[in-house]
Design a protein around this motif. Structure first.
Motif, short mmCIF file in Angstrom:
data_model
loop_
_atom_site.label_atom_id
_atom_site.label_comp_id
_atom_site.label_asym_id
_atom_site.label_seq_id
_atom_site.Cartn_x
_atom_site.Cartn_y
_atom_site.Cartn_z
N THR A 287 0.84 -1.20 0.00
CA THR A 287 0.00 0.00 0.00
C THR A 287 0.87 1.24 0.00
OG1 THR A 287 -1.74 -1.16 1.21
CG2 THR A 287 -1.80 1.25 1.23
N VAL A 288 0.74 2.06 -1.03
CA VAL A 288 1.49 3.31 -1.12
C VAL A 288 0.92 4.32 -0.13
CG1 VAL A 288 2.05 5.27 -2.60
CG2 VAL A 288 2.15 2.95 -3.52
N THR A 289 1.77 4.88 0.73
CA THR A 289 1.32 5.84 1.73
C THR A 289 1.93 7.23 1.56
OG1 THR A 289 3.08 5.11 3.24
CG2 THR A 289 0.93 4.04 3.45
N GLY A 290 3.03 7.34 0.83
CA GLY A 290 3.66 8.64 0.64
C GLY A 290 4.59 8.63 -0.55
N MET A 291 4.79 9.81 -1.17
CA MET A 291 5.68 9.92 -2.31
C MET A 291 6.38 11.27 -2.28
SD MET A 291 3.68 8.19 -5.55
CE MET A 291 2.79 9.70 -5.93
N VAL A 292 7.64 11.28 -2.73
CA VAL A 292 8.41 12.52 -2.89
C VAL A 292 9.15 12.45 -4.22
CG1 VAL A 292 10.49 13.74 -2.12
CG2 VAL A 292 8.70 13.19 -0.47
N TRP A 293 8.95 13.47 -5.04
CA TRP A 293 9.67 13.60 -6.30
C TRP A 293 10.79 14.61 -6.08
CZ3 TRP A 293 6.79 15.00 -11.51
CH2 TRP A 293 7.71 15.01 -12.56
N TYR A 294 12.02 14.15 -6.22
CA TYR A 294 13.16 15.04 -6.03
C TYR A 294 14.20 14.75 -7.09
CZ TYR A 294 16.86 17.68 -3.71
OH TYR A 294 17.86 18.60 -3.43
N HIS A 295 14.59 15.80 -7.83
CA HIS A 295 15.47 15.66 -8.99
C HIS A 295 14.87 14.62 -9.94
CE1 HIS A 295 19.28 17.96 -7.65
NE2 HIS A 295 18.22 18.43 -7.03
N LYS A 296 15.59 13.57 -10.23
CA LYS A 296 15.10 12.58 -11.19
C LYS A 296 14.59 11.30 -10.51
CE LYS A 296 18.21 14.30 -14.78
NZ LYS A 296 18.69 15.44 -13.99
N LYS A 297 14.40 11.34 -9.21
CA LYS A 297 13.98 10.16 -8.46
C LYS A 297 12.59 10.36 -7.86
CE LYS A 297 17.99 7.96 -8.85
NZ LYS A 297 18.80 8.99 -9.51
#
Length: 433
Positions: free
Chosen positions: A200-210
């Motif tokens: 279950t996905v609970t959080g996401m962070v997009w930073y630079h190319k990741k």
């Protein structure tokens, strides 16, 4: 006993029963009034308490596990040349509905105060049986909050702990948001195949190319790393996942993104039962007000679980170098350490955001029909957004989710069940009591 005495006794009995009934009604009414009054004011979590002991900080340490380059190259060689975010956006085949087209029940899940300045609703047929998870934006890529020429929102979803996917939303035109799905996967068999991220996905962070993704359940609790330059096209249209006769399938979706690494808890399995165990990382977000930029996290603690639990908040420095841009800053052995940690009395935290000295936490409603609470905390105290001139604090979205802040636009993005919405961070400050 005479007949007159019996009548007198009956009258006294009736009077006593009437008095007791009236007292019970009065007490019930008073309790109802107290309950209603308490329902308008959420429990104040107070000031954040810094955690500084070596033992407490060591429980937050992560160990980096990159996928070998040979594994990633073997998979890319078998599936074809990877595509980038722009290619995915250009192939968007679905649209979000504008707020005017949202149903009344969908609009009721939005915050009362501060009000959303933009809101978009997902198709019920496209999201039925799926649980919304993290939200992040291209605000962590460049100073202008864009990926090249595109302004992008990513929205994570999970289905029964069996599949996880991300909607790549083209948010360049605020009047028309389009999107397509990308399946999240993990390489297996040395890069000859992949399997679905069954968590279950609970959080996401997009930073630079990741893209950093927190996921829990099915024995897969970890922080997963995805490279937005390594999105693969599915070569076979099938409900299967991975290698199939004739190529590779992605549960019917056009794209799949295999993980390029993971971070696991160095202190062992996490627990939600005690304050002194290893915390379960749940909500995450990007903080670009620190130097260096950092990833902030909140642990998963059940809401009103009948125990005196607290929640921990902490942050890791992010690596902004060309070679490791988007990863956590680590030492020579691949260990990532929390540079700052706190304890809060708030439980049931669904989304976390840190900007300058303030930490913003959203918490679900206590009842199924109510609204949640959005708190701003620091080491001096706490304040909640209010719905107006009165003391009502239950005015955040009824089903709180992830929080993501874009420094260039000044907007906070979040998601309430089937509604994606945005509002200025400044409006949250204006609504604080």
């Amino acid at each position: 006993m005479t007949q007159r005495g019996r009548h007198r006794r009956r009258r006294r009995g009736r009077a006593l029963r009437a008095f007791l009934a009236g007292t019970a009604l009065a007490l019930t009414a008073a309790a109802t009034m107290i309950s209603a009054s308490q329902a308008t004011v959420a429990s104040d979590p107070g000031a954040l308490r810094p955690l500084t002991s070596p033992a407490a900080l060591d429980r937050l340490r992560l160990q980096e596990h990159p996928e070998p380059q040979a594994v990633l190259d073997r998979l890319a060689s078998a599936m074809g040349r990877p595509v980038d975010v722009g290619t995915v956006l250009r192939s968007a085949d679905r649209s979000l509905r504008s707020e005017d087209s949202c149903t009344g029940s969908e609009k009721q899940t939005l915050p009362v105060a501060p009000a959303a300045t933009r809101a978009y609703c997902w198709s019920a047929s496209d999201t039925a049986a799926w649980q919304p998870g993290g939200v992040t934006t291209s605000g962590g890529t460049d100073p202008d909050d864009r990926w090249g020429a595109d302004r992008v929102v990513l929205s994570g979803w999970s289905r029964h702990g069996s599949l996880a996917r991300v909607a790549f939303v083209d948010a360049g035109d605020p009047d028309r948001l389009t999107y397509t799905w990308v399946l999240l996967a993990l390489p297996v068999d040395g890069g000859r195949d992949y399997r679905a991220l069954a968590s279950t996905v609970t959080g996401m962070v997009w930073y630079h190319k990741k893209l950093l993704v927190t996921a829990s359940g099915q024995g897969s609790d970890a922080l997963y790393v995805y490279d937005l330059r390594r999105i693969q096209r599915a070569t076979v249209s099938s409900d299967a996942v991975g290698r199939v006769p004739g190529g590779f399938a992605a549960a019917g979706y056009p794209y799949v993104m295999p993980a390029v690494g993971t971070y696991t808890r160095a202190a062992g399995a996490c627990t939600t039962r005690t304050d002194d165990g290893t915390p379960c990382m749940d909500a995450i977000s990007l903080d670009r007000s620190t130097a260096p930029d950092s990833l902030v996290a909140a642990e998963r603690v059940p809401q009103d679980g009948g125990h005196d639990r607290h929640s921990r908040l902490w942050r890791y420095d992010l690596d902004g170098t060309a070679a490791r841009g988007g990863l956590l800053a680590t030492d020579f052995a691949g260990r990532a350490y929390a540079g700052e940690a706190y304890e809060t009395k708030a439980t049931g935290v669904r989304g976390v955001l840190s900007y300058r000295a303030g930490w913003y936490l959203d918490r679900a409603a206590d009842g199924a029909d109510g609204h949640g609470t959005l708190w701003r905390q620091d080491t001096h105290g706490a304040a909640a957004t209010r719905c107006g001139a009165d003391d009502t604090q239950l005015c955040w979205t009824s089903l709180p989710g992830s929080l993501s802040y874009g420094q260039e636009t000044g907007e906070v993005w979040s998601q309430s069940d089937r509604v994606l919405f945005a509002l200025p961070l400044a409006s949250i400050g204006d609504a604080l009591g």
